[in-house]
Every structure is written in C-alpha cells, then in structure tokens.
Design a protein around this motif. Structure first.
Motif, PDB file in Angstrom:
ATOM      1  N   PHE A   1       0.869  -1.178   0.000  1.00 52.66           N
ATOM      2  CA  PHE A   1       0.000   0.000   0.000  1.00 52.66           C
ATOM      3  C   PHE A   1       0.901   1.221   0.000  1.00 52.66           C
ATOM      4  CE2 PHE A   1      -2.857   3.295   0.894  1.00 52.66           C
ATOM      5  CZ  PHE A   1      -4.155   2.838   0.750  1.00 52.66           C
ATOM      6  N   ASN A   2       0.842   1.959  -1.099  1.00 53.53           N
ATOM      7  CA  ASN A   2       1.604   3.193  -1.253  1.00 53.53           C
ATOM      8  C   ASN A   2       0.590   4.276  -1.616  1.00 53.53           C
ATOM      9  OD1 ASN A   2       2.824   5.364  -2.644  1.00 53.53           O
ATOM     10  ND2 ASN A   2       4.545   4.130  -3.354  1.00 53.53           N
ATOM     11  N   PRO A   3       0.345   5.248  -0.718  1.00 54.87           N
ATOM     12  CA  PRO A   3      -0.701   6.249  -0.960  1.00 54.87           C
ATOM     13  C   PRO A   3      -0.575   6.932  -2.329  1.00 54.87           C
ATOM     14  CG  PRO A   3       0.131   6.459   1.270  1.00 54.87           C
ATOM     15  CD  PRO A   3       1.019   5.463   0.568  1.00 54.87           C
ATOM     16  N   PHE A   4       0.648   7.251  -2.733  1.00 52.69           N
ATOM     17  CA  PHE A   4       0.869   7.921  -4.023  1.00 52.69           C
ATOM     18  C   PHE A   4       0.390   7.005  -5.157  1.00 52.69           C
ATOM     19  CE2 PHE A   4       2.963   9.679  -7.644  1.00 52.69           C
ATOM     20  CZ  PHE A   4       3.360  10.981  -7.349  1.00 52.69           C
ATOM     21  N   ARG A   5       0.845   5.770  -5.133  1.00 52.73           N
ATOM     22  CA  ARG A   5       0.457   4.829  -6.189  1.00 52.73           C
ATOM     23  C   ARG A   5      -1.054   4.581  -6.193  1.00 52.73           C
ATOM     24  NH1 ARG A   5       1.182  -1.649  -7.108  1.00 52.73           N
ATOM     25  NH2 ARG A   5       0.908  -1.518  -9.366  1.00 52.73           N
ATOM     26  N   MET A   6      -1.642   4.590  -4.997  1.00 47.87           N
ATOM     27  CA  MET A   6      -3.073   4.308  -4.887  1.00 47.87           C
ATOM     28  C   MET A   6      -3.941   5.533  -5.172  1.00 47.87           C
ATOM     29  SD  MET A   6      -3.524   1.211  -4.643  1.00 47.87           S
ATOM     30  CE  MET A   6      -2.005   0.551  -5.291  1.00 47.87           C
ATOM     31  N   GLY A   7      -3.349   6.544  -5.777  1.00 46.12           N
ATOM     32  CA  GLY A   7      -4.156   7.641  -6.311  1.00 46.12           C
ATOM     33  C   GLY A   7      -4.169   8.909  -5.488  1.00 46.12           C
ATOM     34  N   ASN A   8      -3.416   8.957  -4.382  1.00 42.59           N
ATOM     35  CA  ASN A   8      -3.400  10.198  -3.608  1.00 42.59           C
ATOM     36  C   ASN A   8      -1.982  10.755  -3.544  1.00 42.59           C
ATOM     37  OD1 ASN A   8      -3.695  12.301  -1.778  1.00 42.59           O
ATOM     38  ND2 ASN A   8      -5.385  11.257  -0.751  1.00 42.59           N
ATOM     39  N   GLU A   9      -1.702  11.656  -4.480  1.00 40.85           N
ATOM     40  CA  GLU A   9      -0.345  12.184  -4.632  1.00 40.85           C
ATOM     41  C   GLU A   9      -0.032  13.305  -3.652  1.00 40.85           C
ATOM     42  OE1 GLU A   9       0.382  12.903  -8.801  1.00 40.85           O
ATOM     43  OE2 GLU A   9      -0.159  10.830  -9.318  1.00 40.85           O
ATOM     44  N   SER A  10      -1.060  13.756  -2.910  1.00 47.37           N
ATOM     45  CA  SER A  10      -0.804  14.862  -1.981  1.00 47.37           C
ATOM     46  C   SER A  10      -0.998  14.428  -0.535  1.00 47.37           C
ATOM     47  CB  SER A  10      -1.704  16.048  -2.301  1.00 47.37           C
ATOM     48  OG  SER A  10      -3.041  15.630  -2.299  1.00 47.37           O
ATOM     49  N   PHE A  11      -0.944  13.126  -0.296  1.00 41.33           N
ATOM     50  CA  PHE A  11      -1.155  12.639   1.071  1.00 41.33           C
ATOM     51  C   PHE A  11       0.135  12.642   1.878  1.00 41.33           C
ATOM     52  CE2 PHE A  11      -1.513   9.184   4.213  1.00 41.33           C
ATOM     53  CZ  PHE A  11      -2.590   9.666   4.940  1.00 41.33           C
ATOM     54  N   TYR A  12       1.214  12.132   1.279  1.00 39.08           N
ATOM     55  CA  TYR A  12       2.485  11.943   2.004  1.00 39.08           C
ATOM     56  C   TYR A  12       3.617  12.623   1.256  1.00 39.08           C
ATOM     57  CZ  TYR A  12       6.508   9.427   3.982  1.00 39.08           C
ATOM     58  OH  TYR A  12       7.701   9.097   4.574  1.00 39.08           O
ATOM     59  N   GLY A  13       4.260  13.571   1.878  1.00 37.56           N
ATOM     60  CA  GLY A  13       5.386  14.252   1.248  1.00 37.56           C
ATOM     61  C   GLY A  13       5.653  15.567   1.952  1.00 37.56           C
ATOM     62  N   PRO A  14       6.657  16.322   1.500  1.00 32.17           N
ATOM     63  CA  PRO A  14       6.960  17.599   2.154  1.00 32.17           C
ATOM     64  C   PRO A  14       5.764  18.550   2.039  1.00 32.17           C
ATOM     65  CG  PRO A  14       8.684  16.965   0.588  1.00 32.17           C
ATOM     66  CD  PRO A  14       7.548  16.021   0.380  1.00 32.17           C
TER      67      PRO A  14
ATOM     68  N   ILE B   1      -4.294  10.858  11.826  1.00 33.63           N
ATOM     69  CA  ILE B   1      -4.595  10.952  10.389  1.00 33.63           C
ATOM     70  C   ILE B   1      -4.771   9.534   9.852  1.00 33.63           C
ATOM     71  CG2 ILE B   1      -3.780  11.792   8.156  1.00 33.63           C
ATOM     72  CD1 ILE B   1      -1.844  13.651   9.739  1.00 33.63           C
ATOM     73  N   PRO B   2      -6.003   9.146   9.496  1.00 30.57           N
ATOM     74  CA  PRO B   2      -6.179   7.804   8.931  1.00 30.57           C
ATOM     75  C   PRO B   2      -5.432   7.709   7.606  1.00 30.57           C
ATOM     76  CG  PRO B   2      -8.302   8.811   9.486  1.00 30.57           C
ATOM     77  CD  PRO B   2      -7.262   9.892   9.574  1.00 30.57           C
ATOM     78  N   ASN B   3      -5.036   6.499   7.224  1.00 34.13           N
ATOM     79  CA  ASN B   3      -4.359   6.305   5.942  1.00 34.13           C
ATOM     80  C   ASN B   3      -5.249   6.826   4.815  1.00 34.13           C
ATOM     81  OD1 ASN B   3      -2.287   5.430   4.306  1.00 34.13           O
ATOM     82  ND2 ASN B   3      -2.997   3.313   4.217  1.00 34.13           N
ATOM     83  N   SER B   4      -4.655   7.151   3.673  1.00 38.80           N
ATOM     84  CA  SER B   4      -5.434   7.630   2.535  1.00 38.80           C
ATOM     85  C   SER B   4      -6.286   6.484   1.985  1.00 38.80           C
ATOM     86  CB  SER B   4      -4.513   8.171   1.447  1.00 38.80           C
ATOM     87  OG  SER B   4      -3.742   7.127   0.894  1.00 38.80           O
ATOM     88  N   VAL B   5      -7.379   6.858   1.321  1.00 38.00           N
ATOM     89  CA  VAL B   5      -8.292   5.873   0.739  1.00 38.00           C
ATOM     90  C   VAL B   5      -7.882   5.644  -0.709  1.00 38.00           C
ATOM     91  CG1 VAL B   5     -10.713   5.451   0.137  1.00 38.00           C
ATOM     92  CG2 VAL B   5     -10.134   6.600   2.295  1.00 38.00           C
ATOM     93  N   VAL B   6      -7.916   4.389  -1.157  1.00 39.52           N
ATOM     94  CA  VAL B   6      -7.565   4.060  -2.546  1.00 39.52           C
ATOM     95  C   VAL B   6      -8.475   4.831  -3.494  1.00 39.52           C
ATOM     96  CG1 VAL B   6      -7.493   2.217  -4.278  1.00 39.52           C
ATOM     97  CG2 VAL B   6      -6.775   1.741  -1.922  1.00 39.52           C
ATOM     98  N   ASN B   7      -7.886   5.456  -4.489  1.00 43.55           N
ATOM     99  CA  ASN B   7      -8.665   6.213  -5.473  1.00 43.55           C
ATOM    100  C   ASN B   7      -8.175   5.849  -6.877  1.00 43.55           C
ATOM    101  OD1 ASN B   7     -10.363   8.056  -6.686  1.00 43.55           O
ATOM    102  ND2 ASN B   7      -9.094   9.845  -6.210  1.00 43.55           N
ATOM    103  N   LEU B   8      -8.333   4.549  -7.212  1.00 45.89           N
ATOM    104  CA  LEU B   8      -8.013   4.078  -8.563  1.00 45.89           C
ATOM    105  C   LEU B   8      -9.229   3.271  -9.020  1.00 45.89           C
ATOM    106  CD1 LEU B   8      -4.328   2.712  -8.443  1.00 45.89           C
ATOM    107  CD2 LEU B   8      -5.127   4.899  -9.338  1.00 45.89           C
ATOM    108  N   SER B   9      -9.682   3.518 -10.242  1.00 50.38           N
ATOM    109  CA  SER B   9     -10.923   2.865 -10.646  1.00 50.38           C
ATOM    110  C   SER B   9     -10.719   1.352 -10.732  1.00 50.38           C
ATOM    111  CB  SER B   9     -11.451   3.456 -11.952  1.00 50.38           C
ATOM    112  OG  SER B   9     -10.763   2.914 -13.025  1.00 50.38           O
TER     113      SER B   9
END
Ligand SMILES: *[C@@H]1O[C@H](CO)[C@@H](O)[C@H](O)[C@H]1NC(C)=O
Ligand SMILES: *[C@@H]1O[C@H](CO)[C@@H](O)[C@H](O)[C@H]1NC(C)=O
Ligand SMILES: *[C@@H]1O[C@H](CO)[C@@H](O)[C@H](O)[C@H]1NC(C)=O
Ligand SMILES: *[C@@H]1O[C@H](CO)[C@@H](O)[C@H](O)[C@H]1NC(C)=O
Ligand SMILES: *[C@@H]1O[C@H](CO)[C@@H](O)[C@H](O)[C@H]1NC(C)=O
Ligand SMILES: *[C@@H]1O[C@H](CO)[C@@H](O)[C@H](O)[C@H]1NC(C)=O
Ligand SMILES: *[C@@H]1O[C@H](CO)[C@@H](O)[C@H](O)[C@H]1NC(C)=O
Ligand SMILES: *[C@@H]1O[C@H](CO)[C@@H](O)[C@H](O)[C@H]1NC(C)=O
Ligand SMILES: *[C@@H]1O[C@H](CO)[C@@H](O)[C@H](O)[C@H]1NC(C)=O
Length: 449
Positions: free
Chosen positions: A247-260, A301-309
C-alpha cells in the motif's frame, strides 16, 4: 566406523563462525515499550546489533576474508573459511553511522548505511508477536531523499541468530538474516560459509515501513516456509512473494497525502501506527486487515483511501484489496500463491524480529518505491515523484526512528473509552479514540470519556 564418525564430527565442529576482538562489541542501548489498553506502557531496555554482513570479517592476523567477495586463497571452501575467519565488533558511530539516545536510533548513510536488529537484554533478538496488536514508532524522514530508503520491518529470523556449534557469533553479532527476496549474498547461513553464494536465506517478511521523504510503502511478503529456510539454486525460486501486496498512498491515487508539506508532512516528525487485525479480534485469529494511522501535531490521520478505478475504496490492506490489485493493475499473483494475508499472519503469530536499515539504490533509482515503475500510460505505475534527475548521492542522508512501542489495539497512540490518558507517573497515550476526549479527574488521573 566409529573413528570416521568421530573425526567427521570433529571436523564439522571446527567449522565455526568465529568472533573477532579487534574492536570490542558494544551494542548501542535503546529503550522500547509494551503497552496495554487502559493502563499505559512499560519501558524495556534493549540494544541494537549490526548485521553480520556489514561487519569486518578477518583472519587472526587481521586480513580481510572478503575484500570483494571471498578471497579464495583464505576461503577455498566453506569449512576452511569458517575456521579461519572471524566477525569483529563494530565501531557503530564512527564506521557505520549508527547512534542511539534513549528511545531513538539514528542511521547516517555515510559510506553505505547499515542494517541493525533489536536485541533484548539477553542478547537474543526481541521476538515480537503483533497479531491483534499494533506496532508504533516515530520517524523523522525529512533528510531521506529520492532513491534512499529508511526501512523498518519484520523478518521471521531465528531469535537466537542461529547460534550453534558452527555459529559462535549468533544474534549478538547479527547473524541469521533472511527475508522474502531469499538473498544469496549472506556470508554465513546457518553456520555454513556461503563462499559460492549458492545458498539463499528465505523467510516471511512484513515491511511496516519502507520510505523516504517522498514516498512510503507498507507491504506484507508471505513465504511458503516456516522460520528461516535455506535454499539452493533453483530451489530458491517461488518460495516467497518478493513484490508483496503493498500500500503506497501515491500509487493508490493520492499524490498529496504523504510528502513535504502534504497531509502527512515529511518535513516533520510523525508517528506511524500499524495494526494487525484478525477475523476474531484475538491473537489466535486469521490476519484479516493491516491498518495504518499517522499521528502528527497531536492529530490522528487515517491512511489515505484508494482512489483508482476498479479497486475497492479501502485504506487498509485486505485480501480483496490485494486480489483486486492483481486483477486490475496486473500485479504479481505471487501474493495469493504464497498464501496471502493468512500466511503472513501465521508467520507473525510465530514471532518476528525487528530490522531497521538505511540503504540506497543510486543505480536505477528506487522506482518501485518513489518513481515510475512501468508504462506511464497505465494506471498504478507511478509510485512517487522521483525521476532519474532526482537521484544523487548524498552521504549525509539520515533517518531517526524513536519511541518504538507495541501493544493492544489503540493502546500505543490513543486510548479506548474509559482508558487513562494522563496523570502524574502515567506513561501512555494521551490522545483518545474518536469520539472520546481526555477529561481531567485529578493530578494523578485523566480519563477518556
Ligand atoms: C588473498 O589472500 C592471499 C593470502 O593471504 C593474499 O596473498 C592475496 O593478496 C589476497 N587477495 C586479495 C584480493 O586480497
Ligand atoms: C538525547 O536526547 C535528549 C532528550 O531527548 C536531548 O536532550 C539530548 O540532547 C540528546 N543527546 C544527543 C547527543 O543527541
Ligand atoms: C529531523 O531531522 C532533521 C535532519 O536530520 C533535523 O534537522 C531535525 O532537527 C529533526 N527534527 C526533530 C524534531 O528532531
Ligand atoms: C541448520 O543446520 C542444522 C544442523 O545441520 C539443521 O538441523 C537445521 O535444520 C538447519 N536450519 C535451517 C534453517 O536450514
Ligand atoms: C488524499 O487524502 C486526503 C486525506 O485522506 C483527502 O482529503 C484527499 O481528498 C485525498 N485526495 C485524493 C486525490 O485522493
Ligand atoms: C480521486 O482522483 C480523482 C483524480 O484522479 C479526483 O478528481 C478525485 O477528487 C479523487 N477522489 C477523492 C475522493 O479524493
Ligand atoms: C504455497 O502455499 C499456498 C497456500 O498456503 C499453496 O496454495 C501453494 O501451492 C504453495 N506453493 C508452493 C510453491 O508450495
Ligand atoms: C526532481 O528534479 C526536478 C528537476 O530538477 C525538480 O523539479 C523536482 O523538484 C525534483 N523532485 C524531487 C522530489 O526532488
Ligand atoms: C481503535 O480506534 C479506532 C479509531 O479511533 C476505532 O475505530 C476502533 O474501534 C478502536 N478499536 C478498539 C479495539 O478500541
């Protein structure tokens, strides 16, 4: 007959992995905690030890046995090598950039990073049992750039490091490493010198944290083996799932969840909680979900939710998530073939050793973690913002893990209803699980109500 047996026994006993004493081995001390719901946490004194492969391996006179691979004059065969070569103590801070302070462990990359294991006060690896429990730590990834990985994970290594008549070093010297890649580069495997690099060392691996400041990944890697399993040649293939169900938030469709500057801001220290939920809410149950929370600035902060169709809108790792990811994104089927979450859970129930490492991949970049791994026109191939232009050597790279703690669900970062959340001498979480809040009762006691 007897004398043949006796002499072969002598010969095999002489094949020992020796201990060297040029540098005294002084394990950097570190504390960790075990916590229970309602009553808070207990602090334990442990230490860390450097993996055997990182250590200086030398002859009695101080000649290096493996200057670039094994020196075949010193090590013509496994037995001679084991008799001749010794693992030395480590200069942790100076040579390996490993320092501790209280509950904190810092790894400075320097000449090549390090891999360390958590030891208990008897010089065995701490054997964690996390089924129906949560495992939590704080981490500062702000100084970990693209293509570097500050990792914290579990491997089903032997808790004594495989100490035996042919391995005098044991856990105190960081022996017994195995993981789901079945690495063949481990110098000593179950007391045998791996001179030809033909032996692989496989075991179930649960990656709680593989991350830099740009991307993060949580990954179970099940194997069809129990404990450490030594394999040879083609026998090493298909024992494990080396890719895992990540589970990688960026890969799972949320590019603004984890990072600087993101929702989980990697310029600041964060708390990372990983829960291992079972189908019957007992340690004896089947692993059904691996759930992640972050805590930063006093906020859960709950983990990001998958956002890939085509994928379920979940924010934890479940069997459905893993199966759908294979079908929709074309990920490897190895996860299911090797028993999936259930098999991972059986391994975690047997116990796991904590591994912490800092490593790099400047050659190709660590694209499976933080870049483009596959065809950019396909969904789920971008795993982070890093490109080849961002891959630069930085020996000053460092990561700090601290406040390692394990315990009942919600006991390490927030308290349950009626649980204690403050008071003099109280050592436990001060946040309360939704929808409760921490209510002052007296100077010795506050409670989640
Ligand atoms: C290997 O060991 C032999 C014997 O000590 C030594 O002469 C030789 O220089 C070593 N080779 C390397 C590459 O270190
Ligand atoms: C160790 O940690 C303490 C408190 O967390 C801090 O005050 C101290 O400066 C640290 N020591 C070093 C050498 O970093
Ligand atoms: C996090 O790490 C960075 C880089 O090493 C350091 O400058 C900063 O002080 C650390 N933050 C905390 C809160 O310790
Ligand atoms: C290690 O070697 C011992 C003695 O030969 C053997 O009994 C044991 O099964 C081996 N362990 C593994 C993991 O191969
Ligand atoms: C990313 O996650 C945050 C927090 O869960 C959420 O508010 C936001 O809508 C998500 N963005 C995308 C593109 O999924
Ligand atoms: C999911 O991603 C799309 C863009 O791919 C975005 O428009 C949408 O807001 C996201 N959904 C959520 C819940 O964040
Ligand atoms: C691995 O285990 C799974 C179930 O636990 C089984 O279906 C599969 O055939 C096994 N694979 C191998 C290579 O043993
Ligand atoms: C990667 O390099 C590009 C081009 O120099 C730059 O714009 C970008 O900010 C860098 N990204 C990261 C994560 O360092
Ligand atoms: C743990 O906390 C989460 C989030 O606040 C909550 O949904 C869950 O029910 C709690 N579980 C237990 C066992 O207290």
């Amino acid at each position: 007959m007897l004398s043949i047996l006796a002499s072969s026994l002598l010969a095999s006993l002489a094949v020992a992995q020796q201990i060297g004493t040029f540098t005294p081995e002084v394990h950097p001390p570190i504390t960790y905690k075990t916590c229970t719901a309602y009553s808070g946490c207990t602090t334990h004194q442990g230490s860390v030890t450097l993996d055997a492969n990182y250590r200086w391996l030398h002859t009695a006179s101080g000649q290096t046995c493996n200057p670039a691979g094994f020196n075949r004059t010193i090590c013509p065969d496994a037995d001679t090598c084991g008799e001749t070569c010794a693992l030395d103590g480590a200069d942790y801070a100076g040579t390996y950039g490993v320092t501790t302070n209280g509950s904190a462990l810092s790894l400075l990359f320097g000449n090549g990073g390090a891999r360390v294991y958590l030891l208990d006060d008897t010089d065995n690896y701490v054997n964690f049992h996390v089924m129906n429990q949560e495992f939590t730590f704080d981490v500062n990834v702000s100084n970990v750039p693209c293509a570097y990985n500050g990792a914290l994970y579990f491997s089903e290594m032997p808790p004594d490091g495989g100490i035996s008549a042919t391995n005098k070093a044991g856990a105190a010297y960081g022996t017994g490493y195995c993981d789901s890649q079945c690495p063949t580069g481990i110098n000593f495997v179950n007391g045998t010198t791996n001179v030809d690099g033909t032996l692989g060392s496989c075991c179930n691996e649960m990656d709680l944290w593989e991350a830099n400041s740009l991307s993060t990944q949580l990954t179970p890697h099940p194997c069809n083996v129990t404990g450490e399993f030594i394999c040879t040649g083609t026998g090493c293939s298909d024992l494990c799932d080396p890719s895992g169900c990540e589970f990688n938030p960026f890969r799972m469709g949320n590019e603004s969840f984890y990072g600087p500057g993101d929702i989980v801001d990697t310029t600041k220290v964060m708390t990372v909680v990983t829960q291992f939920l079972t189908d019957n809410n007992q340690a004896s149950g089947t692993l059904s979900s691996i759930r992640r929370f972050y805590v930063q600035d006093g906020k859960v902060i709950p983990n990001s939710v998958v956002n890939l169709s085509g994928l379920p809108k979940v924010n934890s790792i479940t069997s459905d998530y893993c199966t759908d990811k294979m079908n929709v994104l074309g990920d490897s089927t190895a996860f299911d073939v090797h028993g999936g979450l259930a098999q991972m859970g059986q391994s975690l129930a047997r116990g796991a050793v904590l591994v912490i490492s800092l490593w790099d991949d400047l050659g190709g970049g660590m694209t499976w973690l933080d870049g483009l791994a596959g065809d950019a026109s396909q969904p789920g191939t971008l795993r982070g913002p890093c490109t080849a232009a961002n891959v630069t050597s930085d020996p000053a790279t460092s990561v700090t893990f601290s406040n390692i703690r394990v315990g009942d669900i919600n006991s390490t970062f927030s308290q349950v209803h009626f649980g204690q959340c403050g008071g003099q001498f109280y050592d436990g979480p001060v946040l309360c699980a939704d929808p409760y809040s921490c209510v002052f009762s007296n100077p010795y006691y506050s409670q989640c109500l």
